[in-house]
Design a protein around this motif. Structure first.
Motif, PDB file in Angstrom:
ATOM      1  N   UNK A 182       0.838  -1.211   0.000  1.00 27.32           N
ATOM      2  CA  UNK A 182       0.000   0.000   0.000  1.00 27.32           C
ATOM      3  C   UNK A 182       0.867   1.253   0.000  1.00 27.32           C
ATOM      4  N   UNK A 183       1.890   1.268   0.851  1.00 23.34           N
ATOM      5  CA  UNK A 183       2.780   2.431   0.934  1.00 23.34           C
ATOM      6  C   UNK A 183       3.529   2.631  -0.381  1.00 23.34           C
ATOM      7  N   UNK A 184       3.988   1.539  -0.981  1.00 21.00           N
ATOM      8  CA  UNK A 184       4.682   1.646  -2.259  1.00 21.00           C
ATOM      9  C   UNK A 184       3.748   2.173  -3.349  1.00 21.00           C
ATOM     10  N   UNK A 185       2.519   1.698  -3.369  1.00 16.36           N
ATOM     11  CA  UNK A 185       1.563   2.156  -4.377  1.00 16.36           C
ATOM     12  C   UNK A 185       1.244   3.639  -4.198  1.00 16.36           C
ATOM     13  N   UNK A 186       1.028   4.059  -2.974  1.00 14.86           N
ATOM     14  CA  UNK A 186       0.782   5.487  -2.711  1.00 14.86           C
ATOM     15  C   UNK A 186       1.974   6.318  -3.180  1.00 14.86           C
TER      16      UNK A 186
END
Length: 166
Positions: free
Chosen positions: A96-100
């Motif tokens: 999730x953090x990487x996608x954001x």
């Protein structure tokens, strides 16, 4: 705490430790399961426009993503990303953090949208996450992926508009 930064050549051994198990399983990426380290390094570290790593407070690499134009020339305003999270970090919010981060970075780099060309339909966690992050399935490629256990399964094209083209 998770820190996302630009990858360096010195990160390669840690990146390979994250990438290799995923590539060897052959159930989510189209890389051949017997890809050599040199081939993987060329593909992950040289071809993309930028590579990022997610690290914990100790500096341990937990995940990575690569970003590049989806197509050259007239399609270069749409970005493409590939993400891999270490087996040990699954379920910790790294993807999730990487996608954001990749969406913010894509805008910074001038991309107006992101497109994932080949999301394996049986990779349910990724499909669920990308949908949660606002990506839509805009196409289904019937039987396009040869899964090592399930045989031929569908792959999805997923897309998210980040801003309107000018």
């Amino acid at each position: 705490m998770l820190h996302i930064r630009t990858a360096t050549e010195a990160d390669w051994p840690a990146l390979w430790a994250v990438l290799e198990p995923t590539f060897r399983r052959g159930d989510t990426y189209t890389y051949p399961p017997d890809i050599s380290e040199a081939q993987a390094r060329q593909s992950w570290m040289t071809v993309p426009t930028a590579i990022f790593v997610a690290c914990d407070d100790r500096g341990t690499v937990l995940g990575t993503y690569a970003i590049r134009p989806n197509q050259p020339g007239q399609g270069a305003h749409v970005g493409n990303c590939g993400y891999v999270v270490s087996d040990a970090a699954r379920g910790l919010g790294v993807a999730s953090a990487l996608c954001e981060h990749s969406q913010q970075e894509a805008l910074r780099m001038g991309f107006v949208a992101l497109q994932f060309n080949f999301v394996v339909s049986t990779n349910e966690g990724a499909v669920r996450l990308w949908r949660k992050m606002g990506f839509a399935i805009v196409g289904t490629l019937p039987g396009a992926f040869r899964h090592p256990q399930l045989g031929f399964v569908d792959a999805y094209v997923m897309f998210k508009q980040l801003q309107q083209p000018e």
